[in-house]
Write a protein that holds these residues in place. Structure first.
Motif, PDB file in Angstrom:
ATOM      1  N   LYS A 107       0.836  -1.205   0.000  1.00 56.05           N
ATOM      2  CA  LYS A 107       0.000   0.000   0.000  1.00 56.05           C
ATOM      3  C   LYS A 107       0.869   1.252   0.000  1.00 56.05           C
ATOM      4  O   LYS A 107       0.571   2.215  -0.718  1.00 56.05           O
ATOM      5  CB  LYS A 107      -0.949   0.013   1.187  1.00 56.05           C
ATOM      6  N   GLU A 108       1.930   1.265   0.767  1.00 59.80           N
ATOM      7  CA  GLU A 108       2.827   2.420   0.789  1.00 59.80           C
ATOM      8  C   GLU A 108       3.435   2.675  -0.595  1.00 59.80           C
ATOM      9  O   GLU A 108       3.560   3.830  -1.023  1.00 59.80           O
ATOM     10  CB  GLU A 108       3.946   2.211   1.811  1.00 59.80           C
ATOM     11  N   VAL A 109       3.813   1.612  -1.284  1.00 55.04           N
ATOM     12  CA  VAL A 109       4.379   1.749  -2.626  1.00 55.04           C
ATOM     13  C   VAL A 109       3.315   2.281  -3.589  1.00 55.04           C
ATOM     14  O   VAL A 109       3.590   3.182  -4.395  1.00 55.04           O
ATOM     15  CB  VAL A 109       4.986   0.409  -3.115  1.00 55.04           C
ATOM     16  N   ILE A 110       2.107   1.735  -3.515  1.00 51.90           N
ATOM     17  CA  ILE A 110       1.020   2.232  -4.366  1.00 51.90           C
ATOM     18  C   ILE A 110       0.792   3.726  -4.103  1.00 51.90           C
ATOM     19  O   ILE A 110       0.648   4.514  -5.041  1.00 51.90           O
ATOM     20  CB  ILE A 110      -0.279   1.431  -4.131  1.00 51.90           C
ATOM     21  N   ASP A 111       0.780   4.121  -2.839  1.00 52.95           N
ATOM     22  CA  ASP A 111       0.590   5.530  -2.485  1.00 52.95           C
ATOM     23  C   ASP A 111       1.721   6.394  -3.041  1.00 52.95           C
ATOM     24  O   ASP A 111       1.473   7.484  -3.570  1.00 52.95           O
ATOM     25  CB  ASP A 111       0.496   5.700  -0.968  1.00 52.95           C
ATOM     26  N   ALA A 112       2.955   5.928  -2.928  1.00 51.57           N
ATOM     27  CA  ALA A 112       4.101   6.699  -3.438  1.00 51.57           C
ATOM     28  C   ALA A 112       4.017   6.855  -4.953  1.00 51.57           C
ATOM     29  O   ALA A 112       4.307   7.939  -5.489  1.00 51.57           O
ATOM     30  CB  ALA A 112       5.412   6.021  -3.040  1.00 51.57           C
ATOM     31  N   ILE A 113       3.619   5.797  -5.628  1.00 47.90           N
ATOM     32  CA  ILE A 113       3.464   5.885  -7.084  1.00 47.90           C
ATOM     33  C   ILE A 113       2.347   6.871  -7.424  1.00 47.90           C
ATOM     34  O   ILE A 113       2.499   7.723  -8.295  1.00 47.90           O
ATOM     35  CB  ILE A 113       3.186   4.491  -7.687  1.00 47.90           C
ATOM     36  N   SER A 114       1.244   6.767  -6.715  1.00 48.93           N
ATOM     37  CA  SER A 114       0.109   7.661  -6.955  1.00 48.93           C
ATOM     38  C   SER A 114       0.491   9.128  -6.772  1.00 48.93           C
ATOM     39  O   SER A 114       0.118   9.983  -7.580  1.00 48.93           O
ATOM     40  CB  SER A 114      -1.041   7.289  -6.020  1.00 48.93           C
ATOM     41  N   GLU A 115       1.238   9.410  -5.717  1.00 44.90           N
ATOM     42  CA  GLU A 115       1.659  10.785  -5.432  1.00 44.90           C
ATOM     43  C   GLU A 115       2.646  11.327  -6.467  1.00 44.90           C
ATOM     44  O   GLU A 115       2.816  12.540  -6.580  1.00 44.90           O
ATOM     45  CB  GLU A 115       2.294  10.856  -4.038  1.00 44.90           C
TER      46      GLU A 115
END
Length: 146
Positions: free
Chosen positions: A17-25
């Motif tokens: 989830k943290e990686v998905i969030d970082a990619i999204s940002e």
């Protein structure tokens, strides 16, 4: 053993989830390889769960709608935990890989592979983030436990 495996899937879920969030940002900075790898990471866990449960499998390299990735990760986590709680982890299960070759492994081996596979690809994603000028995440297990 089940408690430790659950802990490892909690770790996997958290940092996926943290990686998905970082990619999204940073979506305008990431490259196609990064998108491909986060999808593959989630797809692989879905595939291993589906092999145990006898469900329909994702394609290993299919690209899912980006807005679905958080939910796919969450569903992967729930199914992995359900398998751990309901199945004998020493039970050997026969399955076919994407090329149609048959194999047999214990459920524990299959689940542990899914965890290890996710960790490996998160490391690759971190390298790509750095190459694209995005600060990589600290995703090591020890950081999760601190």
């Amino acid at each position: 053993m089940k408690e430790k495996l659950i802990d490892l899937f909690e770790y996997t879920n958290h940092f996926n989830k943290e990686v998905i969030d970082a990619i999204s940002e940073n979506i305008t900075k990431v490259d196609d390889k990064t998108i491909s790898l986060i999808n593959h990471t989630l797809n692989a866990q879905q595939i291993w769960n589906a092999r145990v449960l006898g469900e329909k499998q994702f394609g290993a390299w299919q690209i899912n709608p980006f807005e679905d990735l958080v939910e796919i990760n969450h569903q992967n986590y729930l199914k992995s935990i359900d398998i751990i709680q309901k199945f004998d982890l020493d039970k050997r299960t026969e399955y076919q890989n994407s090329g149609g070759t048959k194999f047999e492994n214990s459920i524990f081996e299959m689940l542990f592979h899914a965890i290890n596979h996710s960790t490996y690809h998160r490391g690759q994603i971190n390298s790509l983030l750095k190459q694209n000028g995005i600060k990589p995440l600290l995703t090591d297990y020890i950081f999760y436990k601190r």
